[in-house]
Structures are given as structure tokens and as C-alpha cells.
Design a protein around this motif. Sequence first.
Motif, PDB file in Angstrom:
ATOM      1  N   ARG A  72       0.822  -1.222   0.000  1.00  0.00           N
ATOM      2  CA  ARG A  72       0.000   0.000   0.000  1.00  0.00           C
ATOM      3  C   ARG A  72       0.852   1.267   0.000  1.00  0.00           C
ATOM      4  N   GLN A  73       1.920   1.275   0.791  1.00  0.00           N
ATOM      5  CA  GLN A  73       2.774   2.459   0.821  1.00  0.00           C
ATOM      6  C   GLN A  73       3.434   2.689  -0.538  1.00  0.00           C
ATOM      7  N   ASN A  74       3.864   1.603  -1.184  1.00  0.00           N
ATOM      8  CA  ASN A  74       4.471   1.744  -2.504  1.00  0.00           C
ATOM      9  C   ASN A  74       3.466   2.299  -3.507  1.00  0.00           C
ATOM     10  N   LEU A  75       2.226   1.840  -3.429  1.00  0.00           N
ATOM     11  CA  LEU A  75       1.200   2.352  -4.339  1.00  0.00           C
ATOM     12  C   LEU A  75       1.024   3.857  -4.143  1.00  0.00           C
ATOM     13  N   ASP A  76       1.022   4.290  -2.895  1.00  0.00           N
ATOM     14  CA  ASP A  76       0.924   5.733  -2.619  1.00  0.00           C
ATOM     15  C   ASP A  76       2.113   6.485  -3.202  1.00  0.00           C
ATOM     16  N   THR A  77       3.294   5.892  -3.114  1.00  0.00           N
ATOM     17  CA  THR A  77       4.484   6.521  -3.679  1.00  0.00           C
ATOM     18  C   THR A  77       4.358   6.640  -5.195  1.00  0.00           C
ATOM     19  N   PHE A  78       3.873   5.587  -5.847  1.00  0.00           N
ATOM     20  CA  PHE A  78       3.688   5.643  -7.306  1.00  0.00           C
ATOM     21  C   PHE A  78       2.617   6.659  -7.681  1.00  0.00           C
ATOM     22  N   LEU A  79       1.541   6.733  -6.893  1.00  0.00           N
ATOM     23  CA  LEU A  79       0.506   7.734  -7.155  1.00  0.00           C
ATOM     24  C   LEU A  79       1.093   9.143  -7.103  1.00  0.00           C
ATOM     25  N   GLU A  80       1.898   9.387  -6.101  1.00  0.00           N
ATOM     26  CA  GLU A  80       2.532  10.697  -5.961  1.00  0.00           C
ATOM     27  C   GLU A  80       3.500  10.971  -7.111  1.00  0.00           C
ATOM     28  N   ALA A  81       4.214   9.951  -7.545  1.00  0.00           N
ATOM     29  CA  ALA A  81       5.209  10.112  -8.605  1.00  0.00           C
ATOM     30  C   ALA A  81       4.571  10.358  -9.974  1.00  0.00           C
ATOM     31  N   THR A  82       3.298  10.028 -10.140  1.00  0.00           N
ATOM     32  CA  THR A  82       2.660  10.259 -11.445  1.00  0.00           C
ATOM     33  C   THR A  82       2.594  11.744 -11.775  1.00  0.00           C
ATOM     34  N   THR A  83       2.721  12.610 -10.781  1.00  0.00           N
ATOM     35  CA  THR A  83       2.708  14.052 -11.046  1.00  0.00           C
ATOM     36  C   THR A  83       3.962  14.492 -11.792  1.00  0.00           C
ATOM     37  N   ASN A  84       5.009  13.671 -11.778  1.00  0.00           N
ATOM     38  CA  ASN A  84       6.253  14.005 -12.471  1.00  0.00           C
ATOM     39  C   ASN A  84       6.328  13.398 -13.862  1.00  0.00           C
ATOM     40  N   LEU A  85       5.263  12.722 -14.289  1.00  0.00           N
ATOM     41  CA  LEU A  85       5.221  12.118 -15.621  1.00  0.00           C
ATOM     42  C   LEU A  85       4.618  13.119 -16.604  1.00  0.00           C
ATOM     43  N   PRO A  86       4.798  12.866 -17.901  1.00  0.00           N
ATOM     44  CA  PRO A  86       4.091  13.711 -18.873  1.00  0.00           C
ATOM     45  C   PRO A  86       2.594  13.702 -18.535  1.00  0.00           C
ATOM     46  N   PRO A  87       1.931  14.857 -18.584  1.00  0.00           N
ATOM     47  CA  PRO A  87       0.549  14.974 -18.082  1.00  0.00           C
ATOM     48  C   PRO A  87      -0.433  13.909 -18.566  1.00  0.00           C
ATOM     49  N   ASP A  88      -0.475  13.613 -19.844  1.00  0.00           N
ATOM     50  CA  ASP A  88      -1.436  12.621 -20.335  1.00  0.00           C
ATOM     51  C   ASP A  88      -1.185  11.258 -19.707  1.00  0.00           C
ATOM     52  N   ASN A  89       0.047  10.798 -19.777  1.00  0.00           N
ATOM     53  CA  ASN A  89       0.395   9.487 -19.220  1.00  0.00           C
ATOM     54  C   ASN A  89       0.215   9.465 -17.709  1.00  0.00           C
ATOM     55  N   GLY A  90       0.645  10.523 -17.049  1.00  0.00           N
ATOM     56  CA  GLY A  90       0.550  10.587 -15.594  1.00  0.00           C
ATOM     57  C   GLY A  90      -0.880  10.499 -15.107  1.00  0.00           C
ATOM     58  N   MET A  91      -1.785  11.222 -15.745  1.00  0.00           N
ATOM     59  CA  MET A  91      -3.192  11.205 -15.330  1.00  0.00           C
ATOM     60  C   MET A  91      -3.824   9.839 -15.580  1.00  0.00           C
ATOM     61  N   LYS A  92      -3.514   9.228 -16.717  1.00  0.00           N
ATOM     62  CA  LYS A  92      -4.078   7.905 -17.022  1.00  0.00           C
ATOM     63  C   LYS A  92      -3.612   6.872 -15.999  1.00  0.00           C
ATOM     64  N   ILE A  93      -2.314   6.873 -15.731  1.00  0.00           N
ATOM     65  CA  ILE A  93      -1.756   5.910 -14.771  1.00  0.00           C
ATOM     66  C   ILE A  93      -2.319   6.180 -13.373  1.00  0.00           C
ATOM     67  N   LYS A  94      -2.432   7.431 -13.001  1.00  0.00           N
ATOM     68  CA  LYS A  94      -2.947   7.782 -11.674  1.00  0.00           C
ATOM     69  C   LYS A  94      -4.379   7.273 -11.492  1.00  0.00           C
ATOM     70  N   LYS A  95      -5.225   7.446 -12.493  1.00  0.00           N
ATOM     71  CA  LYS A  95      -6.613   6.983 -12.401  1.00  0.00           C
ATOM     72  C   LYS A  95      -6.672   5.469 -12.210  1.00  0.00           C
ATOM     73  N   ILE A  96      -5.843   4.753 -12.939  1.00  0.00           N
ATOM     74  CA  ILE A  96      -5.839   3.291 -12.831  1.00  0.00           C
ATOM     75  C   ILE A  96      -5.322   2.867 -11.456  1.00  0.00           C
ATOM     76  N   LEU A  97      -4.244   3.501 -10.995  1.00  0.00           N
ATOM     77  CA  LEU A  97      -3.691   3.158  -9.679  1.00  0.00           C
ATOM     78  C   LEU A  97      -4.697   3.429  -8.570  1.00  0.00           C
ATOM     79  N   GLU A  98      -5.466   4.493  -8.691  1.00  0.00           N
ATOM     80  CA  GLU A  98      -6.480   4.786  -7.680  1.00  0.00           C
ATOM     81  C   GLU A  98      -7.542   3.691  -7.639  1.00  0.00           C
ATOM     82  N   LYS A  99      -7.891   3.143  -8.801  1.00  0.00           N
ATOM     83  CA  LYS A  99      -8.846   2.034  -8.837  1.00  0.00           C
ATOM     84  C   LYS A  99      -8.222   0.779  -8.229  1.00  0.00           C
ATOM     85  N   LEU A 100      -6.958   0.553  -8.516  1.00  0.00           N
ATOM     86  CA  LEU A 100      -6.274  -0.626  -7.976  1.00  0.00           C
ATOM     87  C   LEU A 100      -6.124  -0.545  -6.459  1.00  0.00           C
ATOM     88  N   LYS A 101      -6.110   0.652  -5.934  1.00  0.00           N
ATOM     89  CA  LYS A 101      -5.912   0.833  -4.498  1.00  0.00           C
ATOM     90  C   LYS A 101      -6.959   0.075  -3.679  1.00  0.00           C
TER      91      LYS A 101
END
Length: 143
Positions: A72-101
Motif C-alpha cells: 500500500r505504501q508503494n502504491l501511494d508513492t507511485f501515485l505521488e510520482a505520477t505528477t512528475n510524468l508527462p501529463p497525459d500518461n501521468g493522469m491515465k496511470i494515476k486513475k488506474i492506480l487509484e482504482k487498484l488501491k
Amino acid sequence: MSSLPILRLLLLLLTAHAPQAQGRPLMTSLTEEDVNMMIKEIKSILPKPPLPPQEPLDVNEIFILTNEAFLRQNLDTFLEATTNLPPDNGMKIKKILEKLKETISSAPMTTEEPISIEKGNLDDFVTKMTKYLYFLQNYLKKS
């Protein structure tokens, strides 16, 4: 004698037996197939490095990425790190990770530090995310 208490009781009983709203049911839990598709989608969004990672993961990083206590902590770290990705990719990955949470909400937790991802280092994010997704998929198959 007043009939008000009886009317309240009848109203309460009627609301308890009222028909449920029609439409799409709420998703309360994800199936293994849903999770596999979401993981596959994240992998398709991640940029493919032209070469193997410059710096392979060390033993400690592998331990943190493949240990249930850090899930769970790692997932939170990845969620936070998506803000440093290119915006389109970061938002897509963030939405999926939030569902996986929600699929790992009952996973054990540790008080130790989760994985760290070097800010602005896309290769570091991709390498660690790939390892994490592989572990997450295997963890959820066991559960």
C-alpha cells in the motif's frame, strides 16, 4: 391514542422495501480479470526504454517492491510520482492506480519507508513500476 407512531413505523418499513435504483450497478470489488486488464493498460502507457535500465534495482529495492508489507505504501508513492510524468500518461496511470488501491485495502502495512522514486527520472519510475506491477499481479492471484 395517536396513530403517528404506527404511521412512522409503516413509512420506515416501506422505505426499507423500496425498489433499488435501476441502472449500472456500483463496482464494489474488482475481479482478477479487471485487475489484469488495468495492469496491462498501465504497462501499455509506460514508455518503453530503448535499452535496459542504466542502473538495475538493488537488493533492498527489490525487497521493498516485492514485500506485501510495503504494497500500500508503494502504491501511494507511485501515485505521488505520477505528477512528475508527462501529463497525459501521468493522469491515465494515476486513475488506474487509484482504482487498484481498493484491491489492496486489506494488505498488511509496515511503518518502514516505502520505495523511493527519483524525481524527474522516468527510467527509475518505469523500472520500479514494472517490478511492482508484476508483484501486485502475483499478490492478487494468491489473495
